[in-house]
Design an enzyme around this catalytic site. Structure first.
Site, short mmCIF file in Angstrom:
data_model
loop_
_atom_site.label_atom_id
_atom_site.label_comp_id
_atom_site.label_asym_id
_atom_site.label_seq_id
_atom_site.Cartn_x
_atom_site.Cartn_y
_atom_site.Cartn_z
N SER A 281 0.83 -1.21 0.00
CA SER A 281 0.00 0.00 0.00
C SER A 281 0.86 1.26 0.00
O SER A 281 1.99 1.26 0.49
CB SER A 281 -0.91 0.02 1.23
OG SER A 281 -1.79 -1.07 1.24
N1 SAH Z 1 -1.30 -4.60 3.97
C1 SAH Z 1 -0.52 -4.90 2.79
C2 SAH Z 1 -1.16 -4.46 1.50
C3 SAH Z 1 -2.07 -5.50 1.07
S1 SAH Z 1 -2.64 -5.56 -0.59
C4 SAH Z 1 0.87 -4.32 2.88
O1 SAH Z 1 1.19 -3.68 3.87
O2 SAH Z 1 1.66 -4.58 1.98
C5 SAH Z 1 -4.08 -6.54 -0.23
C6 SAH Z 1 -3.80 -7.97 0.15
O3 SAH Z 1 -5.03 -8.54 0.55
C7 SAH Z 1 -3.30 -8.84 -1.01
O4 SAH Z 1 -2.10 -9.45 -0.64
C8 SAH Z 1 -4.41 -9.85 -1.23
O5 SAH Z 1 -3.95 -11.12 -1.62
C9 SAH Z 1 -5.03 -9.91 0.16
N2 SAH Z 1 -6.41 -10.41 0.23
C10 SAH Z 1 -7.42 -10.25 -0.66
N3 SAH Z 1 -8.54 -10.88 -0.20
C11 SAH Z 1 -8.22 -11.45 0.99
C12 SAH Z 1 -8.93 -12.23 1.94
N4 SAH Z 1 -10.21 -12.58 1.76
N5 SAH Z 1 -8.28 -12.65 3.05
C13 SAH Z 1 -6.98 -12.31 3.27
N6 SAH Z 1 -6.25 -11.58 2.39
C14 SAH Z 1 -6.86 -11.14 1.27
#
Ligand code: SAH
Length: 219
Positions: A66
């Site tokens: 992010s």
């Molecule tokens: N917090 C992260 C950014 C995440 S991007 C950071 O600091 O880098 C969003 C993430 O959510 C992705 O890796 C995606 O695979 C995950 N994601 C999507 N749906 C999800 C779900 N139902 N449960 C857990 N993770 C999920």
């Protein structure tokens, strides 16, 4: 991957922190955490120069780390207190987890994609961060460790997953982007007593979609 921090990187973080302050982030502890966590540790050698731009960046499996502003904004809304039990849905790179740990939270983080989960699980201990990391569908929360003081969702949801509300402690806070697949409004839910909720809307963001049972499941 270069796991070395130095004055140059610290200086770059300092100017990132200044940018975040200029964009309206006020909580000193949040800015201090951004100053502490070496974001370039999460970047491949070839892309190090991008680590301290205030931008999201692609990681493996079509996902993103992010934007620093987004991390700071969501973290500020959570109002983390030391020893808060925090559930993060969407581990991604693991960067957000490290910020929460720097604020003294106990972090439980769930990632849907096995490869990302495995990578973060191997990687974070090498830079001395120790959240509890799980592989699975975070829209169902992590019932075995509930209730949580705070829950943060870092992927865009079509609606607020009921399981997450359920796993929130009384007085607890859920921060979640809700909207379409393209963009979402940041929402903060505060759970009051007697199952009453306070709901606040903030501005628009653009996250990757939240998958899973209580997320987008049409792909
Ligand atoms: N917090 C992260 C950014 C995440 S991007 C950071 O600091 O880098 C969003 C993430 O959510 C992705 O890796 C995606 O695979 C995950 N994601 C999507 N749906 C999800 C779900 N139902 N449960 C857990 N993770 C999920």
């Amino acid at each position: 991957m270069i796991l070395e921090d130095n004055y140059r990187y610290k200086g770059m973080r300092k100017s990132l922190v200044k940018q975040l302050r200029d964009k309206g982030i006020k909580t000193e502890q949040v800015l201090e955490a951004i100053q502490k966590v070496p974001r370039h540790f999460f970047f491949d050698d070839t892309f190090l120069e991008y680590a301290y731009e205030d931008k999201a960046f692609p990681i493996e499996e079509g996902q993103t780390i992010s934007q620093p502003y987004t991390v700071a904004f969501q973290t500020e809304l959570l109002a983390i207190q030391k020893n808060d039990k925090v559930l993060e849905v969407g581990t991604g790179s693991g960067y957000q987890s490290c910020i929460l740990l720097e604020l003294g939270a106990k972090v439980f983080t769930v990632e849907y994609q096995k490869k990302l989960y495995q990578r973060v699980k191997d990687f974070l201990p090498t830079i001395n961060y120790y959240p509890r990391i799980f592989w699975g569908d975070g829209t169902k929360g992590l019932p075995q460790f509930m209730p949580y003081n705070k829950i943060i969702v870092t992927a865009g949801a079509p609606a607020i997953p009921p399981s997450l509300i359920h796993q929130l402690k009384e007085g607890g806070i859920l921060v979640i982007p809700v909207g379409s697949k393209q963009n979402q409004i940041m929402i903060r839910i505060t759970k009051k007593h007697d199952n009453q909720f306070k709901k606040e809307n903030f501005h628009t963001f653009s996250f990757v979609p939240l998958r899973g049972e209580e997320g987008w499941h049409d792909q």
